[in-house]
Design a protein around this motif. Structure first.
Motif, PDB file in Angstrom:
ATOM      1  N   SER A 102      12.315 -11.263  -0.198  1.00 28.11           N
ATOM      2  CA  SER A 102      11.694 -12.422   0.454  1.00 28.11           C
ATOM      3  C   SER A 102      12.713 -13.277   1.198  1.00 28.11           C
ATOM      4  CB  SER A 102      10.963 -13.270  -0.593  1.00 28.11           C
ATOM      5  OG  SER A 102      11.862 -13.717  -1.594  1.00 28.11           O
ATOM      6  N   GLU A 103      13.954 -13.270   0.750  1.00 28.96           N
ATOM      7  CA  GLU A 103      14.986 -14.077   1.418  1.00 28.96           C
ATOM      8  C   GLU A 103      15.440 -13.442   2.720  1.00 28.96           C
ATOM      9  OE1 GLU A 103      18.136 -14.997  -1.246  1.00 28.96           O
ATOM     10  OE2 GLU A 103      16.860 -16.097  -2.636  1.00 28.96           O
ATOM     11  N   GLU A 104      15.214 -12.168   2.862  1.00 25.08           N
ATOM     12  CA  GLU A 104      15.643 -11.469   4.076  1.00 25.08           C
ATOM     13  C   GLU A 104      14.481 -11.176   5.021  1.00 25.08           C
ATOM     14  OE1 GLU A 104      19.459  -9.103   2.099  1.00 25.08           O
ATOM     15  OE2 GLU A 104      17.848  -8.005   3.105  1.00 25.08           O
ATOM     16  N   PHE A 105      13.274 -11.420   4.571  1.00 23.47           N
ATOM     17  CA  PHE A 105      12.119 -11.094   5.411  1.00 23.47           C
ATOM     18  C   PHE A 105      12.124 -11.964   6.657  1.00 23.47           C
ATOM     19  CE2 PHE A 105       8.221  -9.237   6.404  1.00 23.47           C
ATOM     20  CZ  PHE A 105       7.308 -10.207   6.791  1.00 23.47           C
ATOM     21  N   ASP A 106      11.995 -11.317   7.812  1.00 27.18           N
ATOM     22  CA  ASP A 106      12.061 -12.018   9.095  1.00 27.18           C
ATOM     23  C   ASP A 106      10.703 -12.180   9.752  1.00 27.18           C
ATOM     24  OD1 ASP A 106      13.216  -9.198  11.160  1.00 27.18           O
ATOM     25  OD2 ASP A 106      11.469  -9.467   9.863  1.00 27.18           O
ATOM     26  N   GLY A 107       9.649 -11.904   9.017  1.00 33.74           N
ATOM     27  CA  GLY A 107       8.315 -12.060   9.565  1.00 33.74           C
ATOM     28  C   GLY A 107       7.709 -10.775  10.081  1.00 33.74           C
ATOM     29  N   THR A 108       8.477  -9.693   9.998  1.00 30.98           N
ATOM     30  CA  THR A 108       8.005  -8.406  10.512  1.00 30.98           C
ATOM     31  C   THR A 108       8.150  -7.334   9.442  1.00 30.98           C
ATOM     32  OG1 THR A 108       8.702  -9.022  12.747  1.00 30.98           O
ATOM     33  CG2 THR A 108       8.252  -6.688  12.314  1.00 30.98           C
ATOM     34  N   CYS A 109       7.054  -6.724   9.072  1.00 31.97           N
ATOM     35  CA  CYS A 109       7.122  -5.626   8.122  1.00 31.97           C
ATOM     36  C   CYS A 109       7.731  -4.396   8.788  1.00 31.97           C
ATOM     37  CB  CYS A 109       5.713  -5.280   7.611  1.00 31.97           C
ATOM     38  SG  CYS A 109       5.063  -6.434   6.403  1.00 31.97           S
ATOM     39  N   PRO A 110       8.476  -3.617   8.034  1.00 31.27           N
ATOM     40  CA  PRO A 110       9.051  -2.407   8.629  1.00 31.27           C
ATOM     41  C   PRO A 110       7.964  -1.478   9.141  1.00 31.27           C
ATOM     42  CG  PRO A 110       9.279  -2.368   6.252  1.00 31.27           C
ATOM     43  CD  PRO A 110       8.802  -3.727   6.616  1.00 31.27           C
ATOM     44  N   TYR A 111       8.255  -0.846  10.265  1.00 27.94           N
ATOM     45  CA  TYR A 111       7.240  -0.018  10.920  1.00 27.94           C
ATOM     46  C   TYR A 111       7.307   1.445  10.468  1.00 27.94           C
ATOM     47  CZ  TYR A 111       4.828   2.455  14.672  1.00 27.94           C
ATOM     48  OH  TYR A 111       3.995   3.268  15.374  1.00 27.94           O
ATOM     49  N   LEU A 112       8.506   1.933  10.271  1.00 29.93           N
ATOM     50  CA  LEU A 112       8.669   3.358   9.996  1.00 29.93           C
ATOM     51  C   LEU A 112       8.170   3.736   8.611  1.00 29.93           C
ATOM     52  CD1 LEU A 112      12.212   3.977  11.514  1.00 29.93           C
ATOM     53  CD2 LEU A 112       9.977   4.478  12.528  1.00 29.93           C
ATOM     54  N   SER A 113       7.512   4.866   8.530  1.00 28.38           N
ATOM     55  CA  SER A 113       6.988   5.352   7.252  1.00 28.38           C
ATOM     56  C   SER A 113       8.082   5.560   6.227  1.00 28.38           C
ATOM     57  CB  SER A 113       6.238   6.671   7.469  1.00 28.38           C
ATOM     58  OG  SER A 113       5.118   6.479   8.290  1.00 28.38           O
ATOM     59  N   SER A 114       9.281   5.872   6.688  1.00 30.08           N
ATOM     60  CA  SER A 114      10.384   6.136   5.774  1.00 30.08           C
ATOM     61  C   SER A 114      10.780   4.909   4.968  1.00 30.08           C
ATOM     62  CB  SER A 114      11.600   6.665   6.547  1.00 30.08           C
ATOM     63  OG  SER A 114      11.985   5.737   7.543  1.00 30.08           O
ATOM     64  N   ASN A 115      10.351   3.736   5.413  1.00 29.18           N
ATOM     65  CA  ASN A 115      10.666   2.508   4.685  1.00 29.18           C
ATOM     66  C   ASN A 115       9.722   2.261   3.509  1.00 29.18           C
ATOM     67  OD1 ASN A 115      11.491   1.496   7.840  1.00 29.18           O
ATOM     68  ND2 ASN A 115      12.941   1.187   6.219  1.00 29.18           N
ATOM     69  N   TYR A 116       8.668   3.044   3.421  1.00 29.29           N
ATOM     70  CA  TYR A 116       7.649   2.807   2.401  1.00 29.29           C
ATOM     71  C   TYR A 116       7.799   3.831   1.283  1.00 29.29           C
ATOM     72  CZ  TYR A 116       5.734  -0.577   5.532  1.00 29.29           C
ATOM     73  OH  TYR A 116       5.589  -1.699   6.314  1.00 29.29           O
ATOM     74  N   SER A 117       7.932   3.300   0.062  1.00 27.67           N
ATOM     75  CA  SER A 117       8.184   4.160  -1.090  1.00 27.67           C
ATOM     76  C   SER A 117       6.915   4.560  -1.826  1.00 27.67           C
ATOM     77  CB  SER A 117       9.120   3.446  -2.076  1.00 27.67           C
ATOM     78  OG  SER A 117      10.347   3.112  -1.467  1.00 27.67           O
ATOM     79  N   TYR A 118       5.848   3.811  -1.629  1.00 26.84           N
ATOM     80  CA  TYR A 118       4.621   4.033  -2.379  1.00 26.84           C
ATOM     81  C   TYR A 118       3.491   4.387  -1.418  1.00 26.84           C
ATOM     82  CZ  TYR A 118       7.442   1.594  -5.809  1.00 26.84           C
ATOM     83  OH  TYR A 118       8.469   1.223  -6.637  1.00 26.84           O
ATOM     84  N   TRP A 119       2.787   5.449  -1.778  1.00 24.93           N
ATOM     85  CA  TRP A 119       1.717   5.956  -0.902  1.00 24.93           C
ATOM     86  C   TRP A 119       0.494   6.316  -1.721  1.00 24.93           C
ATOM     87  CZ3 TRP A 119       2.048   6.173   4.390  1.00 24.93           C
ATOM     88  CH2 TRP A 119       3.326   5.967   4.945  1.00 24.93           C
ATOM     89  N   GLY A 120      -0.669   6.069  -1.116  1.00 29.34           N
ATOM     90  CA  GLY A 120      -1.892   6.550  -1.711  1.00 29.34           C
ATOM     91  C   GLY A 120      -2.153   7.985  -1.298  1.00 29.34           C
ATOM     92  N   GLN A 121      -3.248   8.537  -1.790  1.00 30.66           N
ATOM     93  CA  GLN A 121      -3.590   9.925  -1.502  1.00 30.66           C
ATOM     94  C   GLN A 121      -4.223  10.092  -0.140  1.00 30.66           C
ATOM     95  OE1 GLN A 121      -2.866  12.671  -3.500  1.00 30.66           O
ATOM     96  NE2 GLN A 121      -1.575  11.085  -4.413  1.00 30.66           N
ATOM     97  N   GLY A 122      -4.703   9.014   0.429  1.00 27.85           N
ATOM     98  CA  GLY A 122      -5.306   9.087   1.749  1.00 27.85           C
ATOM     99  C   GLY A 122      -6.821   9.129   1.694  1.00 27.85           C
ATOM    100  N   THR A 123      -7.438   8.641   2.748  1.00 25.88           N
ATOM    101  CA  THR A 123      -8.889   8.705   2.878  1.00 25.88           C
ATOM    102  C   THR A 123      -9.202   9.087   4.327  1.00 25.88           C
ATOM    103  OG1 THR A 123     -10.973   7.504   2.517  1.00 25.88           O
ATOM    104  CG2 THR A 123      -9.144   6.216   3.397  1.00 25.88           C
ATOM    105  N   GLN A 124     -10.101  10.018   4.490  1.00 22.96           N
ATOM    106  CA  GLN A 124     -10.411  10.564   5.812  1.00 22.96           C
ATOM    107  C   GLN A 124     -11.402   9.669   6.543  1.00 22.96           C
ATOM    108  OE1 GLN A 124      -9.128  13.397   7.354  1.00 22.96           O
ATOM    109  NE2 GLN A 124     -10.284  12.744   9.162  1.00 22.96           N
ATOM    110  N   VAL A 125     -11.074   9.409   7.794  1.00 23.12           N
ATOM    111  CA  VAL A 125     -11.989   8.694   8.686  1.00 23.12           C
ATOM    112  C   VAL A 125     -12.304   9.625   9.848  1.00 23.12           C
ATOM    113  CG1 VAL A 125     -12.254   6.758  10.282  1.00 23.12           C
ATOM    114  CG2 VAL A 125     -11.130   6.413   8.064  1.00 23.12           C
ATOM    115  N   THR A 126     -13.578   9.866  10.074  1.00 23.43           N
ATOM    116  CA  THR A 126     -14.013  10.744  11.156  1.00 23.43           C
ATOM    117  C   THR A 126     -14.984   9.996  12.042  1.00 23.43           C
ATOM    118  OG1 THR A 126     -13.760  12.692   9.753  1.00 23.43           O
ATOM    119  CG2 THR A 126     -15.072  12.936  11.756  1.00 23.43           C
ATOM    120  N   VAL A 127     -14.649   9.917  13.320  1.00 15.43           N
ATOM    121  CA  VAL A 127     -15.491   9.218  14.290  1.00 15.43           C
ATOM    122  C   VAL A 127     -16.056  10.270  15.246  1.00 15.43           C
ATOM    123  CG1 VAL A 127     -15.635   7.381  15.995  1.00 15.43           C
ATOM    124  CG2 VAL A 127     -13.980   7.224  14.107  1.00 15.43           C
TER     125      VAL A 127
END
Length: 129
Positions: A102-127
Protein backbone atom coordinates in the motif's frame (compact mmCIF):
# COMPACT_ATOMS: atom_id res chain seq x y z
CA UNK A 1 -6.02 -17.40 -1.29
CA UNK A 2 -8.58 -19.05 -3.54
CA UNK A 3 -10.71 -17.40 -6.18
CA UNK A 4 -13.98 -18.75 -7.52
CA UNK A 5 -15.68 -17.21 -10.51
CA UNK A 6 -19.34 -17.42 -11.40
CA UNK A 7 -21.81 -15.83 -13.77
CA UNK A 8 -20.55 -16.84 -17.18
CA UNK A 9 -22.67 -18.32 -19.93
CA UNK A 10 -24.12 -17.49 -23.32
CA UNK A 11 -25.73 -14.23 -24.34
CA UNK A 12 -26.76 -12.58 -27.57
CA UNK A 13 -25.03 -9.58 -29.07
CA UNK A 14 -25.98 -6.44 -27.19
CA UNK A 15 -26.87 -8.34 -24.07
CA UNK A 16 -25.57 -7.97 -20.53
CA UNK A 17 -23.92 -10.27 -18.06
CA UNK A 18 -22.38 -9.94 -14.60
CA UNK A 19 -19.43 -11.98 -13.41
CA UNK A 20 -18.53 -12.50 -9.77
CA UNK A 21 -15.29 -13.56 -8.17
CA UNK A 22 -15.36 -14.66 -4.55
CA UNK A 23 -12.06 -14.71 -2.71
CA UNK A 24 -11.45 -16.98 0.24
CA UNK A 25 -11.47 -15.56 3.76
CA UNK A 26 -7.69 -15.41 3.79
CA UNK A 27 -7.82 -12.69 1.13
CA UNK A 28 -4.86 -10.39 0.87
CA UNK A 29 -5.36 -7.18 2.88
CA UNK A 30 -4.03 -4.92 0.15
CA UNK A 31 -4.47 -6.20 -3.33
CA UNK A 32 -5.28 -5.62 -6.91
CA UNK A 33 -7.93 -7.89 -8.32
CA UNK A 34 -9.26 -8.08 -11.77
CA UNK A 35 -10.51 -9.90 -14.77
CA UNK A 36 -8.37 -11.14 -17.59
CA UNK A 37 -9.75 -12.88 -20.64
CA UNK A 38 -8.39 -15.23 -23.22
CA UNK A 39 -9.98 -16.19 -26.49
CA UNK A 40 -8.83 -19.25 -28.47
CA UNK A 41 -5.59 -18.54 -30.27
CA UNK A 42 -5.10 -15.20 -28.56
CA UNK A 43 -3.01 -14.00 -25.66
CA UNK A 44 -4.54 -13.39 -22.28
CA UNK A 45 -5.37 -9.73 -21.78
CA UNK A 46 -6.40 -7.72 -18.76
CA UNK A 47 -9.94 -6.44 -19.18
CA UNK A 48 -10.44 -4.63 -15.88
CA UNK A 49 -8.55 -4.20 -12.62
CA UNK A 50 -9.39 -2.72 -9.22
CA UNK A 51 -7.42 -1.90 -6.09
CA UNK A 52 -8.46 -2.59 -2.51
CA UNK A 53 -9.79 0.97 -2.13
CA UNK A 54 -12.53 0.09 -4.64
CA UNK A 55 -11.81 3.41 -6.33
CA UNK A 56 -8.65 2.90 -8.36
CA UNK A 57 -9.68 1.03 -11.46
CA UNK A 58 -8.45 0.19 -14.93
CA UNK A 59 -10.56 -0.74 -17.94
CA UNK A 60 -9.01 -1.79 -21.22
CA UNK A 61 -9.87 0.39 -24.19
CA UNK A 62 -11.72 -2.52 -25.75
CA UNK A 63 -14.21 -2.64 -22.87
CA UNK A 64 -14.24 0.95 -21.66
CA UNK A 65 -17.75 2.35 -21.50
CA UNK A 66 -19.30 -1.13 -21.64
CA UNK A 67 -17.74 -3.01 -18.71
CA UNK A 68 -17.50 -1.86 -15.11
CA UNK A 69 -15.44 -3.49 -12.40
CA UNK A 70 -16.39 -3.11 -8.76
CA UNK A 71 -15.77 -4.83 -5.47
CA UNK A 72 -17.41 -5.44 -2.14
CA UNK A 73 -14.63 -5.88 0.39
CA UNK A 74 -17.04 -7.01 3.11
CA UNK A 75 -17.91 -9.97 0.89
CA UNK A 76 -14.39 -10.47 -0.54
CA UNK A 77 -16.02 -10.30 -3.96
CA UNK A 78 -15.15 -8.56 -7.20
CA UNK A 79 -17.68 -8.04 -9.95
CA UNK A 80 -17.55 -7.36 -13.66
CA UNK A 81 -20.72 -5.88 -15.08
CA UNK A 82 -20.75 -6.21 -18.85
CA UNK A 83 -23.14 -4.40 -21.16
CA UNK A 84 -23.52 -4.21 -24.93
CA UNK A 85 -21.62 -7.44 -25.37
CA UNK A 86 -19.99 -8.16 -28.72
CA UNK A 87 -18.87 -11.42 -30.35
CA UNK A 88 -15.25 -10.37 -29.76
CA UNK A 89 -15.93 -10.39 -26.01
CA UNK A 90 -16.31 -14.17 -26.17
CA UNK A 91 -13.51 -15.68 -24.12
CA UNK A 92 -12.63 -17.49 -20.95
CA UNK A 93 -12.67 -14.91 -18.18
CA UNK A 94 -10.28 -15.39 -15.30
CA UNK A 95 -10.30 -13.67 -11.95
CA UNK A 96 -6.86 -12.80 -10.61
CA UNK A 97 -5.36 -11.23 -7.51
CA UNK A 98 -1.99 -9.78 -6.57
CA UNK A 99 -0.60 -8.52 -3.29
CA UNK A 100 0.24 -4.83 -3.35
CA UNK A 101 2.37 -2.79 -0.98
CA UNK A 102 0.00 0.00 0.00
CA UNK A 103 2.92 2.38 0.59
CA UNK A 104 4.20 1.85 -2.93
CA UNK A 105 0.89 1.77 -4.75
CA UNK A 106 0.78 4.58 -7.31
CA UNK A 107 -2.87 4.33 -8.22
CA UNK A 108 -2.38 1.84 -11.04
CA UNK A 109 -2.77 -1.90 -10.71
CA UNK A 110 -0.21 -3.95 -12.59
CA UNK A 111 -1.39 -4.87 -16.05
CA UNK A 112 0.66 -7.93 -16.91
CA UNK A 113 -0.68 -11.34 -15.97
CA UNK A 114 2.74 -12.31 -14.68
CA UNK A 115 2.23 -9.92 -11.77
CA UNK A 116 -0.75 -11.90 -10.49
CA UNK A 117 -0.09 -14.88 -8.26
CA UNK A 118 -3.65 -16.03 -7.65
CA UNK A 119 -6.04 -17.20 -10.35
CA UNK A 120 -9.48 -18.67 -10.53
CA UNK A 121 -10.44 -21.55 -12.79
CA UNK A 122 -12.16 -19.29 -15.27
CA UNK A 123 -15.69 -18.88 -16.53
CA UNK A 124 -16.69 -18.97 -20.19
CA UNK A 125 -18.50 -16.06 -21.78
CA UNK A 126 -19.96 -16.64 -25.23
CA UNK A 127 -21.59 -13.86 -27.21
CA UNK A 128 -23.51 -14.96 -30.28
CA UNK A 129 -25.27 -13.18 -33.12
Amino acid sequence: MHLVESGGGSVQVGGSMKLSCKASDDALPNNCMGWSRQAPGKEREAAALIYSDAISTFHANSVKGRFTISRDNAKNTVYLQMHNLRPEDSAMYYCAAAAVDSEEFDGTCPYLSSNYSYWGQGTQVTVSE
